[in-house]
Each structure stands twice: as structure tokens, then as C-alpha cells.
Design a protein around this motif. Structure first.
Motif, PDB file in Angstrom:
ATOM      1  N   ARG A 136      -4.592   6.860  -1.519  1.00 46.58           N
ATOM      2  CA  ARG A 136      -4.271   5.634  -0.780  1.00 46.58           C
ATOM      3  C   ARG A 136      -4.445   4.488  -1.756  1.00 46.58           C
ATOM      4  NH1 ARG A 136      -4.987   3.300   4.456  1.00 46.58           N
ATOM      5  NH2 ARG A 136      -3.740   1.418   4.307  1.00 46.58           N
ATOM      6  N   THR A 185       0.674   5.704   0.375  1.00 42.59           N
ATOM      7  CA  THR A 185      -0.060   6.929   0.619  1.00 42.59           C
ATOM      8  C   THR A 185       0.744   8.076   0.031  1.00 42.59           C
ATOM      9  OG1 THR A 185      -1.135   6.122   2.627  1.00 42.59           O
ATOM     10  CG2 THR A 185      -0.937   8.507   2.392  1.00 42.59           C
ATOM     11  N   LYS A 189      -5.216  13.241  -0.834  1.00 45.52           N
ATOM     12  CA  LYS A 189      -4.499  12.025  -0.453  1.00 45.52           C
ATOM     13  C   LYS A 189      -4.903  10.876  -1.368  1.00 45.52           C
ATOM     14  CE  LYS A 189      -5.522   9.758   3.414  1.00 45.52           C
ATOM     15  NZ  LYS A 189      -5.536   9.399   4.844  1.00 45.52           N
ATOM     16  N   SER A 216       0.836  -1.184   0.000  1.00 43.04           N
ATOM     17  CA  SER A 216       0.000   0.000   0.000  1.00 43.04           C
ATOM     18  C   SER A 216       0.879   1.245   0.000  1.00 43.04           C
ATOM     19  CB  SER A 216      -0.904  -0.016   1.235  1.00 43.04           C
ATOM     20  OG  SER A 216      -1.768   1.079   1.247  1.00 43.04           O
TER      21      SER A 216
END
Length: 197
Positions: free
Chosen positions: A158, A145, A156, A143
């Protein structure tokens, strides 16, 4: 400062994107850059739960999913890029939100990778990577960010990819962000559900 940190952690927990991953099977071979098909899925507003948390737009593909968050934390004057005086603290809260999800049992394991500053489409972002083991599915995900200030608010991205993830994840992530910035991250894609990225 403690009140701000507490508010940031509360907001971060709501914005963490810790929802269960989509059911689509992961693709493990490295797709050519520009070949990943992203589908707009839905938009979710968090304002009713907590003013200042804005909205998110979910996109999915065979290699993973992306949540695009646009929010202000009750501010409309965030400095562009990563230079706002409160940016560092909010970025730390964005990292802590993933650790918090681990502490709450959403993730069985959380590994935090290095932090870097990157320029994408002329926009300065701060980036961090994670490797998480989802507790319910026992699947591992890579993952990322990416956080920045844009148009007075925070933006943002993600992004999550099932492991083993394609080798060219960075190129896939950058291309999604580039195209999203060009088309306007504030705009849901319901009218254009298929983005060729």
C-alpha cells in the motif's frame, strides 16, 4: 460466502493503512528512478487483534510512504500470483477497505482508479490506484495497492504519495517492489534502516 465477505471486510479495515500520514514534507519534482531513499520505520503485528492478519512493515521517503503487509487470513496455502480461487474476492475487499475508510470519515473523498494485472520480478500482481482527500489534514494523496499471493500467504503493498505527486510514480513504485521482493518482504529492515531505491 457472506461470512467470508464479512471477515474479509473486517480484516481489510484493519489492514487499510489508514493511519495518519507521516509529517515529512512532500517532494513534488520527479526524482530520478533509483534516487529515492526509503527508510524502514517500524513493523506492526496484527495477530493479537485478529489472527490471520499477519504483520506490516512501514517505509518512508520524501515522496511518500509504503506499508508492506504479509498475512494469510488464517490460510497458509494461497496460490502464487493472482490465481487463487479466493483472490478476486479478497482484492475487492482491499478496494472496499478504502471506500469504507471514506464512509467512516477518515477520507473526505475517495476516487478509485482502474484495476490492472502486472508482472514485477516475475511475480503477478493486481494493482489499483486511488486518489483520496485525507479528512484531518485536507491533503490529497495518490495511493496504490498491489496484491499477490506469495509463499502461501498474501503480500500487499500500500503506497501513498502526497499530491502533486512525482510524474514517475509508477517507476518509483515498481522499483520499490522489485527491491523488496529481492530482499524478502517478510524481513523487517531494522538492521538496515536505509534502502536506496
Amino acid at each position: 460466502m457472506t461470512k467470508l465477505w464479512s471477515a474479509l471486510l473486517t480484516a481489510a479495515a484493519l489492514l487499510s493503512g489508514c493511519a495518519a500520514p507521516p509529517a515529512a514534507p512532500p517532494a513534488t519534482s520527479a526524482p530520478a528512478v533509483g534516487a529515492v531513499q526509503w527508510h524502514y520505520v517500524r513493523s506492526t503485528s496484527y495477530e493479537a487483534r485478529q489472527p490471520g492478519l499477519g504483520i506490516s512493515h512501514r517505509h518512508e521517503s520524501k515522496v511518500g510512504w509504503v506499508d508492506v503487509y504479509v498475512y494469510g487470513m488464517k490460510r497458509s496455502n494461497w496460490a502464487a500470483g493472482i490465481g487463487d480461487p479466493e483472490f478476486d474476492e479478497h482484492f475487492r475487499a482491499a478496494v472496499d477497505e478504502v471506500r469504507l475508510a471514506g464512509a467512516r470519515g477518515v477520507y473526505a473523498n475517495v476516487e478509485v482508479g482502474p484495476v490492472s494485472d502486472e508482472l514485477i520480478e516475475g511475480q503477478a500482481f493486481r494493482r489499483v490506484s486511488f486518489r483520496v482527500l485525507h479528512a484531518a489534514s485536507q491533503k490529497t494523496y495518490d495511493s496504490f495497492t498491489y496484491l499477490t499471493g506469495r509463499n502461501g500467504r498474501l503480500l500487499k503493498y500500500r503506497m501513498s504519495f502526497a499530491a502533486p505527486a512525482p510524474a514517475n510514480l509508477d517507476a518509483i513504485a515498481r522499483e520499490f517492489i522489485e527491491r523488496n521482493l529481492r530482499s524478502g518482504p517478510d524481513t523487517p529492515r531494522a538492521a538496515h534502516p536505509l534502502l536506496s531505491i
